[in-house]
Design a protein around this motif. Structure first.
Motif, PDB file in Angstrom:
ATOM      1  N   LEU A 106       0.823  -1.208   0.000  1.00  0.00           N
ATOM      2  CA  LEU A 106       0.000   0.000   0.000  1.00  0.00           C
ATOM      3  C   LEU A 106       0.856   1.257   0.000  1.00  0.00           C
ATOM      4  O   LEU A 106       0.387   2.331   0.378  1.00  0.00           O
ATOM      5  CB  LEU A 106      -0.937   0.005   1.217  1.00  0.00           C
ATOM      6  N   LEU A 107       2.107   1.117  -0.443  1.00  0.00           N
ATOM      7  CA  LEU A 107       3.008   2.261  -0.437  1.00  0.00           C
ATOM      8  C   LEU A 107       2.484   3.328  -1.372  1.00  0.00           C
ATOM      9  O   LEU A 107       2.086   3.070  -2.494  1.00  0.00           O
ATOM     10  CB  LEU A 107       4.410   1.838  -0.877  1.00  0.00           C
ATOM     11  N   GLY A 152      -4.201  -4.645   5.886  1.00  0.00           N
ATOM     12  CA  GLY A 152      -4.041  -3.197   6.000  1.00  0.00           C
ATOM     13  C   GLY A 152      -3.239  -2.790   7.216  1.00  0.00           C
ATOM     14  O   GLY A 152      -2.356  -1.928   7.137  1.00  0.00           O
ATOM     15  N   TRP A 153      -3.526  -3.428   8.359  1.00  0.00           N
ATOM     16  CA  TRP A 153      -2.806  -3.082   9.595  1.00  0.00           C
ATOM     17  C   TRP A 153      -1.326  -3.441   9.483  1.00  0.00           C
ATOM     18  O   TRP A 153      -0.465  -2.673   9.933  1.00  0.00           O
ATOM     19  CB  TRP A 153      -3.443  -3.799  10.778  1.00  0.00           C
ATOM     20  N   LEU A 154      -1.025  -4.572   8.878  1.00  0.00           N
ATOM     21  CA  LEU A 154       0.373  -4.969   8.705  1.00  0.00           C
ATOM     22  C   LEU A 154       1.136  -3.955   7.855  1.00  0.00           C
ATOM     23  O   LEU A 154       2.332  -3.727   8.068  1.00  0.00           O
ATOM     24  CB  LEU A 154       0.452  -6.350   8.060  1.00  0.00           C
ATOM     25  N   CYS A 155       0.453  -3.338   6.905  1.00  0.00           N
ATOM     26  CA  CYS A 155       1.105  -2.339   6.050  1.00  0.00           C
ATOM     27  C   CYS A 155       1.230  -0.983   6.733  1.00  0.00           C
ATOM     28  O   CYS A 155       2.012  -0.133   6.287  1.00  0.00           O
ATOM     29  CB  CYS A 155       0.317  -2.167   4.751  1.00  0.00           C
ATOM     30  N   LEU A 156       0.481  -0.769   7.788  1.00  0.00           N
ATOM     31  CA  LEU A 156       0.485   0.525   8.477  1.00  0.00           C
ATOM     32  C   LEU A 156       1.410   0.565   9.687  1.00  0.00           C
ATOM     33  O   LEU A 156       1.601   1.631  10.280  1.00  0.00           O
ATOM     34  CB  LEU A 156      -0.940   0.882   8.923  1.00  0.00           C
ATOM     35  N   THR A 157       1.957  -0.580  10.069  1.00  0.00           N
ATOM     36  CA  THR A 157       2.779  -0.624  11.271  1.00  0.00           C
ATOM     37  C   THR A 157       4.004  -1.500  11.054  1.00  0.00           C
ATOM     38  O   THR A 157       3.990  -2.396  10.212  1.00  0.00           O
ATOM     39  CB  THR A 157       1.964  -1.166  12.467  1.00  0.00           C
ATOM     40  N   ASP A 158       5.025  -1.211  11.831  1.00  0.00           N
ATOM     41  CA  ASP A 158       6.217  -2.061  11.824  1.00  0.00           C
ATOM     42  C   ASP A 158       6.184  -3.068  12.962  1.00  0.00           C
ATOM     43  O   ASP A 158       7.121  -3.857  13.111  1.00  0.00           O
ATOM     44  CB  ASP A 158       7.482  -1.198  11.962  1.00  0.00           C
TER      45      ASP A 158
END
Length: 263
Positions: free
Chosen positions: A60-61, A193-199
């Motif tokens: 989602l970059l 989505g959450w995995l793409c928004l957080t490290d």
């Protein structure tokens, strides 16, 4: 119309990007016979390097910024087959979608679920510094009944939130994958989505939820979401995302590399 969409498929975004305003006008015309094809094609030139991409870092970059993003923000997007810098086309397409937001937002209420999904996909690329698009996604989510459209709204919210970080939106997406009352499609979209928004490392509860919900049959169904369709290929997009995000050390079962499965 077929020529334009074919050029996009051939990575000729420079030409297609110029047509995005026209495609938006066609998509917004309820009487046009090709409005679905126009809407389905206008978001592709606003993205680059996303076919087959399924990692947390890149799925989602999205370049952040305003409607007037500098073209040099896209310098690392490479060169198209036409010889034009791909980043120029991406910036131009996103600017056109941003300018056409007022025409695209009503399509989130279209009677056709496929149109609502494609509208979410297109709007997720718009510059949204004022959060108008993300707020509309939230409003539509509260009213929507179709599980696949709900999943699209979650992924669209995650994409625009990655461009314009917003902790409440990230927390909302986290709550969705944790909520057993949500549909499997929504929980899976929220997990991605959450995995793409957080490290943050994926917790065991997320692993468990995804392992249970991400069946092959459901993954094939979720390829109706353009994010997942772009990721896949021989493998359903959802399963590719799960493998790349949660099991990055596993070899690609569909790789043509004979050494891919070797230690």
């Amino acid at each position: 119309m077929r020529v334009l969409l074919g050029m996009c498929a051939d990575d000729s975004r420079a030409a297609v990007a110029l047509a995005v305003p026209v495609l938006i006008g066609i998509a917004a015309d309820p009487h046009h016979p090709h409005r679905a094809a126009a809407l389905g094609g206008l978001a592709a030139p606003a993205r680059a390097r996303y076919f087959g991409v399924a990692s947390r870092d890149e799925l989602l970059l999205h370049r952040s910024g305003s409607q007037h993003e500098a073209l040099d923000d896209y310098d690392d997007y490479g060169v198209e087959v036409t010889g034009y810098p791909a980043g120029w086309s991406v910036a131009a397409a996103r600017a056109a979608i941003t300018a056409g937001t007022s025409l695209l937002l009503p399509l989130l209420e279209d009677s056709d679920p496929a149109m609502r999904i494609e509208a979410s996909y297109a709007l997720a690329t718009a510059a949204d510094a004022g959060h108008t698009v993300r707020d509309t996604f939230a409003t539509r989510f509260a009213e929507e009944q179709n599980p696949m459209v709900l999943a699209a709204l979650v992924l669209a919210t995650a994409e625009t939130t990655r461009a314009h970080p917003h902790r409440p939106a990230t927390a909302w997406i986290r709550d969705l994958w944790q909520d057993p009352a949500q549909t499997p499609e929504v929980r899976l979209a929220a997990a991605i989505g959450w995995l793409c928004l957080t490290d943050d490392p994926a917790p065991d509860t997320l692993h468990t939820a995804v392992d249970v919900l991400a069946t092959k049959e459901r993954a094939r169904t979720m390829d109706a979401l353009p994010w997942m369709a772009a990721v896949g290929g021989n493998e359903p997009g959802l399963l590719r995302c799960v493998r790349r995000m949660l099991h990055p050390d596993e070899p690609d079962p569909y790789s043509d590399d004979p050494w891919a499965s070797q230690p």
